[in-house]
Design a protein around this motif. Structure first.
Motif, short mmCIF file in Angstrom:
data_model
loop_
_atom_site.label_atom_id
_atom_site.label_comp_id
_atom_site.label_asym_id
_atom_site.label_seq_id
_atom_site.Cartn_x
_atom_site.Cartn_y
_atom_site.Cartn_z
N THR A 133 -4.54 -4.71 -3.77
CA THR A 133 -4.94 -5.10 -5.13
C THR A 133 -4.41 -4.15 -6.21
OG1 THR A 133 -6.92 -6.24 -4.33
CG2 THR A 133 -6.88 -5.61 -6.65
N TYR A 163 -0.80 -4.86 -6.79
CA TYR A 163 -0.62 -6.14 -7.46
C TYR A 163 -0.86 -6.00 -8.97
CZ TYR A 163 -1.62 -10.91 -8.98
OH TYR A 163 -1.64 -12.11 -9.66
N LYS A 193 2.00 -6.69 -11.88
CA LYS A 193 1.81 -7.66 -12.96
C LYS A 193 2.05 -7.03 -14.33
CE LYS A 193 0.98 -11.32 -12.68
NZ LYS A 193 1.95 -12.46 -12.55
N TRP A 199 5.16 -13.49 -8.74
CA TRP A 199 4.54 -12.77 -7.63
C TRP A 199 3.32 -13.53 -7.12
CZ3 TRP A 199 6.28 -8.67 -4.93
CH2 TRP A 199 7.34 -7.93 -5.47
N TYR A 200 3.24 -13.66 -5.79
CA TYR A 200 2.09 -14.31 -5.15
C TYR A 200 1.30 -13.26 -4.37
CZ TYR A 200 -0.45 -16.94 -1.57
OH TYR A 200 -1.42 -17.43 -0.74
N PHE A 201 0.02 -13.17 -4.69
CA PHE A 201 -0.85 -12.22 -4.00
C PHE A 201 -1.72 -13.00 -3.02
CE2 PHE A 201 -4.50 -8.95 -4.45
CZ PHE A 201 -4.00 -8.20 -3.39
N LYS A 244 -5.18 -10.04 0.76
CA LYS A 244 -4.94 -8.81 0.00
C LYS A 244 -3.99 -7.85 0.73
CE LYS A 244 -9.38 -9.11 -2.38
NZ LYS A 244 -10.64 -8.43 -2.74
N LEU A 291 2.13 -9.21 -0.79
CA LEU A 291 2.63 -9.45 -2.14
C LEU A 291 4.05 -9.99 -2.00
CD1 LEU A 291 1.50 -6.42 -4.33
CD2 LEU A 291 1.43 -8.82 -5.02
N CYS A 333 7.38 -12.37 -3.70
CA CYS A 333 8.02 -13.02 -4.83
C CYS A 333 9.32 -13.66 -4.36
CB CYS A 333 8.31 -12.02 -5.95
SG CYS A 333 8.94 -12.79 -7.46
#
Length: 279
Positions: free
Chosen positions: A221, A224, A228, A236-238, A242, A245, A247
């Motif tokens: 987290t 991330y 951002k 970006w996909y989280f 958790k 990460l 992209c």
């Protein structure tokens, strides 16, 4: 070569031997496949020069004539290497690994692996039973699986070359590794070799990943949130675990790719990271 013959309900080594012959020997490409009962003599008499016997007949490609530690696949592969010039060293190394896997399986050295029911030899046997005990159907399935396995082994050869250029570093989460690669499953290799965290990008810089092992207890987290801030326009996909990460990539076609370099990802994961403009 008009016909290639093996025994009914062919084993993995027989299927692989047939696949090698038809894939790499031009004269075998259109040869008919036939499946015969075997017996203590090895089945039919080997007396037709237009028929090649594999795993039966006690001939060149039948290990039962006394080739201890060998199998039909290894015997065929040794023959093919004398007949075929492999221009792609990647493919030759991949075949070496594939053939050794088949040999270990056929000589009983992989019988104790966990989840045995999910292995290729057992699947071939189940397929044989599901399709009216059809040797041809099981062989056809085996051919498709072997093509996929060969592709996987070529990926593995290239992956080892990329792994040799890796950067090992101490992250805020512990021991980590970073590298540039187009190869699949690089994160699993990192976890197997003692790293809980990996950062990698593809060679065109259109696919970025930061991944943590499922059993690591790592929560990405904070990374991330930093990403951002420094890379807000990228897709970006989280992951909800958790621990991933991502992209870019095949399943997210059309998203805006990241401008972050591998060095930046590594820096971001190290203690005392300082945000700065480095596009």
């Amino acid at each position: 070569m008009n016909k290639i013959v093996t025994h009914l309900r062919p084993h993995l080594d027989d299927v692989c031997a047939l696949w090698l012959l038809k894939k790499y020997l031009p004269e075998a490409k259109d040869a008919q496949l036939d499946f015969i009962p075997t017996n203590e003599r090895g089945g039919d008499t080997v007396d037709d020069p237009n028929v090649v016997y594999v795993g039966v007949g006690r001939g060149q490609f039948d290990e039962h004539k006394g080739d201890v530690g060998q199998c039909a696949t290894t015997l065929v592969f040794e023959h093919i290497k004398k007949q075929v010039k492999f221009d792609d060293p990647l493919e030759l190394q991949a075949l070496e690994w594939l053939v050794e896997w088949v040999r270990l399986e056929d000589t009983g050295q992989l019988n104790k692996v966990q989840w045995r029911d999910f292995t290729v030899p057992v699947i071939l046997e189940y397929d044989f039973n599901l399709h009216d005990r059809s040797s041809a159907a099981a062989t056809e399935l085996g051919f498709r699986m072997l093509e996929a396995i060969l592709a996987g082994q070529k990926n593995a050869v290239a992956r080892e070359a990329d792994w040799a250029k890796r950067v090992e570093f101490e992250s805020i989460f512990g021991k980590a590794v970073g590298l540039e690669t187009d190869c699949r499953d690089i994160d699993s290799i990192a976890y197997f070799r003692g790293f809980d965290l990996i950062a990698y990008v593809n060679k065109e810089h259109t696919y970025h990943n930061i991944r943590a092992a499922a059993d690591s207890g790592i929560d990405l987290t904070p990374i991330y949130l930093q990403i951002k801030q420094v890379d807000p326009e990228a897709g970006w996909y989280f992951h909800h675990s958790k621990k991933m990460l991502i992209c870019g990539g095949d399943i997210t076609a059309g998203v805006k790719t990241s401008k972050l370099t591998l060095d930046w990802l590594i820096d971001m994961l190290t203690p005392n990271y300082v945000r700065k403009q480095r596009y």
